[in-house]
Write a protein that holds these residues in place. Sequence first.
Motif, PDB file in Angstrom:
ATOM      1  N   LEU A  65       0.833  -1.209   0.000  1.00 12.25           N
ATOM      2  CA  LEU A  65       0.000   0.000   0.000  1.00 12.25           C
ATOM      3  C   LEU A  65       0.867   1.258   0.000  1.00 12.25           C
ATOM      4  O   LEU A  65       0.587   2.222  -0.723  1.00 12.25           O
ATOM      5  N   ALA A  66       1.935   1.248   0.790  1.00 11.04           N
ATOM      6  CA  ALA A  66       2.845   2.399   0.823  1.00 11.04           C
ATOM      7  C   ALA A  66       3.526   2.578  -0.537  1.00 11.04           C
ATOM      8  O   ALA A  66       3.631   3.704  -1.045  1.00 11.04           O
ATOM      9  N   GLN A  98       4.439  16.807  -0.186  1.00 14.20           N
ATOM     10  CA  GLN A  98       3.893  17.784   0.752  1.00 14.20           C
ATOM     11  C   GLN A  98       2.414  18.056   0.460  1.00 14.20           C
ATOM     12  O   GLN A  98       1.601  18.149   1.376  1.00 14.20           O
ATOM     13  N   SER A  99       2.075  18.178  -0.806  1.00 18.43           N
ATOM     14  CA  SER A  99       0.683  18.470  -1.184  1.00 18.43           C
ATOM     15  C   SER A  99      -0.209  17.243  -1.026  1.00 18.43           C
ATOM     16  O   SER A  99      -1.330  17.342  -0.532  1.00 18.43           O
ATOM     17  N   TYR A 100       0.278  16.090  -1.463  1.00 22.11           N
ATOM     18  CA  TYR A 100      -0.488  14.838  -1.454  1.00 22.11           C
ATOM     19  C   TYR A 100      -0.897  14.449  -0.037  1.00 22.11           C
ATOM     20  O   TYR A 100      -1.984  13.943   0.188  1.00 22.11           O
ATOM     21  N   THR A 101      -0.018  14.698   0.894  1.00 21.57           N
ATOM     22  CA  THR A 101      -0.322  14.377   2.291  1.00 21.57           C
ATOM     23  C   THR A 101      -1.066  15.519   2.975  1.00 21.57           C
ATOM     24  O   THR A 101      -1.393  15.420   4.154  1.00 21.57           O
ATOM     25  N   THR A 102      -1.296  16.580   2.244  1.00 19.11           N
ATOM     26  CA  THR A 102      -1.957  17.811   2.712  1.00 19.11           C
ATOM     27  C   THR A 102      -1.191  18.491   3.839  1.00 19.11           C
ATOM     28  O   THR A 102      -1.737  19.346   4.517  1.00 19.11           O
ATOM     29  N   LEU A 103       0.077  18.145   4.004  1.00 24.48           N
ATOM     30  CA  LEU A 103       0.898  18.802   5.010  1.00 24.48           C
ATOM     31  C   LEU A 103       1.139  20.257   4.615  1.00 24.48           C
ATOM     32  O   LEU A 103       0.932  21.168   5.407  1.00 24.48           O
ATOM     33  N   ILE A 121      -3.690  18.069  -6.199  1.00 29.08           N
ATOM     34  CA  ILE A 121      -2.832  16.986  -5.698  1.00 29.08           C
ATOM     35  C   ILE A 121      -3.316  16.564  -4.310  1.00 29.08           C
ATOM     36  O   ILE A 121      -3.411  15.369  -4.005  1.00 29.08           O
ATOM     37  N   ALA A 122      -3.643  17.534  -3.471  1.00 31.05           N
ATOM     38  CA  ALA A 122      -4.144  17.227  -2.120  1.00 31.05           C
ATOM     39  C   ALA A 122      -5.450  16.441  -2.191  1.00 31.05           C
ATOM     40  O   ALA A 122      -5.661  15.507  -1.415  1.00 31.05           O
ATOM     41  N   MET A 123      -6.332  16.809  -3.131  1.00 27.97           N
ATOM     42  CA  MET A 123      -7.584  16.056  -3.295  1.00 27.97           C
ATOM     43  C   MET A 123      -7.302  14.596  -3.641  1.00 27.97           C
ATOM     44  O   MET A 123      -7.947  13.688  -3.120  1.00 27.97           O
ATOM     45  N   SER A 124      -6.322  14.365  -4.509  1.00 25.97           N
ATOM     46  CA  SER A 124      -6.005  12.978  -4.873  1.00 25.97           C
ATOM     47  C   SER A 124      -5.484  12.217  -3.667  1.00 25.97           C
ATOM     48  O   SER A 124      -5.806  11.040  -3.476  1.00 25.97           O
ATOM     49  N   GLY A 125      -4.700  12.887  -2.826  1.00 26.64           N
ATOM     50  CA  GLY A 125      -4.212  12.233  -1.610  1.00 26.64           C
ATOM     51  C   GLY A 125      -5.345  11.905  -0.656  1.00 26.64           C
ATOM     52  O   GLY A 125      -5.380  10.821  -0.068  1.00 26.64           O
ATOM     53  N   LEU A 126      -6.289  12.831  -0.520  1.00 25.64           N
ATOM     54  CA  LEU A 126      -7.440  12.561   0.363  1.00 25.64           C
ATOM     55  C   LEU A 126      -8.241  11.361  -0.135  1.00 25.64           C
ATOM     56  O   LEU A 126      -8.616  10.484   0.641  1.00 25.64           O
ATOM     57  N   PHE A 127      -8.510  11.326  -1.424  1.00 28.64           N
ATOM     58  CA  PHE A 127      -9.244  10.188  -2.002  1.00 28.64           C
ATOM     59  C   PHE A 127      -8.501   8.877  -1.767  1.00 28.64           C
ATOM     60  O   PHE A 127      -9.065   7.898  -1.284  1.00 28.64           O
ATOM     61  N   THR A 128      -7.223   8.866  -2.136  1.00 27.07           N
ATOM     62  CA  THR A 128      -6.483   7.603  -2.093  1.00 27.07           C
ATOM     63  C   THR A 128      -6.172   7.153  -0.676  1.00 27.07           C
ATOM     64  O   THR A 128      -6.224   5.954  -0.391  1.00 27.07           O
ATOM     65  N   PHE A 129      -5.873   8.097   0.227  1.00 27.34           N
ATOM     66  CA  PHE A 129      -5.632   7.690   1.612  1.00 27.34           C
ATOM     67  C   PHE A 129      -6.908   7.170   2.255  1.00 27.34           C
ATOM     68  O   PHE A 129      -6.873   6.217   3.041  1.00 27.34           O
ATOM     69  N   GLY A 130      -8.036   7.777   1.925  1.00 23.11           N
ATOM     70  CA  GLY A 130      -9.317   7.273   2.442  1.00 23.11           C
ATOM     71  C   GLY A 130      -9.582   5.857   1.964  1.00 23.11           C
ATOM     72  O   GLY A 130     -10.015   4.987   2.730  1.00 23.11           O
ATOM     73  N   ALA A 133      -7.296   3.503   3.762  1.00 24.90           N
ATOM     74  CA  ALA A 133      -7.760   3.281   5.138  1.00 24.90           C
ATOM     75  C   ALA A 133      -8.878   2.247   5.163  1.00 24.90           C
ATOM     76  O   ALA A 133      -8.906   1.382   6.049  1.00 24.90           O
ATOM     77  N   SER A 134      -9.780   2.300   4.188  1.00 20.15           N
ATOM     78  CA  SER A 134     -10.872   1.316   4.172  1.00 20.15           C
ATOM     79  C   SER A 134     -10.339  -0.090   3.931  1.00 20.15           C
ATOM     80  O   SER A 134     -10.838  -1.062   4.499  1.00 20.15           O
ATOM     81  N   VAL A 135      -9.306  -0.213   3.122  1.00 19.32           N
ATOM     82  CA  VAL A 135      -8.688  -1.519   2.881  1.00 19.32           C
ATOM     83  C   VAL A 135      -8.027  -2.019   4.165  1.00 19.32           C
ATOM     84  O   VAL A 135      -8.151  -3.199   4.522  1.00 19.32           O
ATOM     85  N   LEU A 136      -7.341  -1.133   4.866  1.00 19.47           N
ATOM     86  CA  LEU A 136      -6.700  -1.540   6.124  1.00 19.47           C
ATOM     87  C   LEU A 136      -7.738  -1.960   7.163  1.00 19.47           C
ATOM     88  O   LEU A 136      -7.500  -2.904   7.931  1.00 19.47           O
ATOM     89  N   VAL A 137      -8.885  -1.311   7.195  1.00 14.19           N
ATOM     90  CA  VAL A 137      -9.959  -1.724   8.111  1.00 14.19           C
ATOM     91  C   VAL A 137     -10.410  -3.136   7.744  1.00 14.19           C
ATOM     92  O   VAL A 137     -10.575  -3.997   8.617  1.00 14.19           O
ATOM     93  N   SER A 138     -10.574  -3.393   6.466  1.00 16.14           N
ATOM     94  CA  SER A 138     -10.983  -4.729   6.018  1.00 16.14           C
ATOM     95  C   SER A 138      -9.944  -5.788   6.393  1.00 16.14           C
ATOM     96  O   SER A 138     -10.281  -6.863   6.903  1.00 16.14           O
TER      97      SER A 138
END
Length: 167
Positions: A65-66, A98-103, A121-130, A133-138
């Motif tokens: 995933l990383a 920096q942008s992807y992680t929204t830092l 770029i930040a929007m893409s990070g929000l989508f993909t990290f979300g 996260a759902s995969v990690l919950v599963s």
Amino acid sequence: MDALSAPNPVLEIVLGTLTLVVIIFVHGAGIRSINQRFSKSWVHVDHATPHWRVNLLLALTIGALAALHFAETLLWALPVSLLGLIPSMRDSYYYVLQSYTTLGEGTVSLPEQWRLIGPIIAMSGLFTFGWTASVLVSVMTEFGKLDRLRAEGLKDKGQAGPGSGAS
């Protein structure tokens, strides 16, 4: 190259959105592949599977995933660098991370006429990290089921466990 130096918000948004769609598609394909590999490995896991093997599967899944996120940020950094918006590939990648992680605390920035790309770029990070996260919950739900199965196995064998009243 003069067309790239004049502010054009429509061009920024169109190019940014197209790249965003590519990134999210790549993420979906990557997530599906990682999920398939996890599922194929998980069907061989039972209460007798050694803990180290189960933990290795978790580590490999997290690593995959990383790696997927690093590949996606590279897909953003390449056009930023190749278009000369941030000439150094290293600085382009730093800016994208920096942008992807929204830092957003970086010392590297896009030229004024391309600054709308950063939030995309930040929007893409929000989508993909979300999604990640759902995969990690599963995945962790499967681990919880295994832990419960192992705990029930200990209980059935008459071994003392939490709540059994034994000291």
